[in-house]
Design an enzyme around this catalytic site. Structure first.
Site, PDB file in Angstrom:
ATOM      1  N   SER A 142       0.880  -1.179   0.000  1.00  0.00           N
ATOM      2  CA  SER A 142       0.000   0.000   0.000  1.00  0.00           C
ATOM      3  C   SER A 142       0.910   1.219   0.000  1.00  0.00           C
ATOM      4  CB  SER A 142      -0.842  -0.012   1.277  1.00  0.00           C
ATOM      5  OG  SER A 142      -1.454   1.236   1.510  1.00  0.00           O
ATOM      6  N   TYR A 155      -1.834  -1.587  10.354  1.00  0.00           N
ATOM      7  CA  TYR A 155      -1.791  -1.672   8.891  1.00  0.00           C
ATOM      8  C   TYR A 155      -0.495  -1.054   8.360  1.00  0.00           C
ATOM      9  CZ  TYR A 155      -3.810  -1.355   4.126  1.00  0.00           C
ATOM     10  OH  TYR A 155      -4.069  -1.474   2.786  1.00  0.00           O
TER      11      TYR A 155
END
Ligand code: NAD
Length: 260
Positions: A142, A155
């Protein structure tokens, strides 16, 4: 372009993984698809991929948080097709909360699926790839593998870990015919992001449309979502001969998010 190659795409029952599975199959790769969901819907997806693209597709119900399941998924690819040539580690989850209030069990789950699961899949696939002298490991991290945002501590930690892990795998496999790279998407409109949009709309008492616009404007200069198909096309390119000397890199596909 990928005819004769055998690929695993984790988390391919939804969103980005489903897009990647479609693109790889459209270019001729046989597939192991994986992920959770309604059994009939998954079987329909599997049969549809086979019929639409004329490739072989099998389903693995592996829970990526479980190392033995991950190993079995890799072995299913080898026993079904004879090799594992492309491994796309895409399955992932999100949870948003401040650091102080972040539930420990959510931390553990995100690290297990978004980070450790990738390690176990790579460890299981590498001996097969090295024996064949060919392999393409593509990790879906990401922009949060490169930069931080509030309320995403687990995350961001997991995704930075994926970028680092990919570099080590790239160095250890350099010159063997195996490459390992990371794709770093910005916002892609999938169920994972839709949940964040709905939470933002509820929290701020605004419409879904307004929350969607605010989300894009806050981070992504293009003000446009990237698409699962664009991630698939990049994964296909990284699987090709043209990308044989690209290894250990993290590629943002983020409408300019990380250029700021
Ligand atoms: P999604 O929620 O639409 O799909 C996630 C997939 O992972 C589903 O198929 C789900 O069943 C599967 N999955 C979840 N937990 C699993 C487990 N324990 N075992 C096996 N499968 C499991 O999400 P998405 O947006 O398509 O995200 C895919 C990947 O892309 C994730 O790693 C995510 O972090 C990353 N990503 C997404 C965005 C975005 O904007 N959507 C941006 C950057 C990175």
């Amino acid at each position: 372009m990928l005819k004769g190659l055998n690929a695993i795409v984790t988390g391919s029952t939804s969103g980005i993984g489903l897009g990647i599975a479609n693109v790889l199959a459209s270019k001729g790769a046989n597939l192991v698809i994986n992920g959770f969901g309604d059994a009939a819907a998954i079987e329909a997806e599997r049969a549809n991929l086979e019929a639409k693209y004329g490739v072989k597709v099998v389903y693995s119900g592996a829970d990526i948080s479980k190392p033995s399941d991950v190993k079995a998924m890799v072995e299913l690819c080898v026993s079904s097709f004879g090799s594992v040539d492309i491994l796309v580690n895409n399955a992932g989850i999100q949870y948003t909360e401040s650091v102080e209030n972040f539930p420990a069990e959510r931390w553990d789950a995100i690290i297990a699926i978004n980070l450790s699961g990738i390690f176990h899949a790579i460890q299981a696939a590498l001996p097969h790839m090295k024996a064949k002298g060919f392999g393409r490991i593509i990790n879906i991290a990401s922009v949060h593998g490169l930069i931080g945002s509030t309320h995403k501590v687990a995350y961001v930690a997991a995704k930075h870990g994926v970028v680092g892990m990919s570099k080590v795998v790239a160095l250890e496999t350099a010159g063997t015919g195996v490459t390992c790279n990371t794709i770093c998407p910005g916002w892609v409109h999938t169920p994972l992001v839709q949940k964040q949009i709905e939470a933002k709309a509820a929290e701020q008492g605004i419409s879904i449309e307004q929350a969607t616009e605010d989300l894009l404007i806050a981070k992504q200069p293009s003000k446009q979502f990237a698409t699962p198909e664009q991630m698939g096309e990049l994964a296909a390119f990284l699987s090709s001969e043209a990308a044989a000397q690209m290894t250990g890199i993290a590629i943002p596909v983020d409408g300019g998010w990380t250029a700021q």
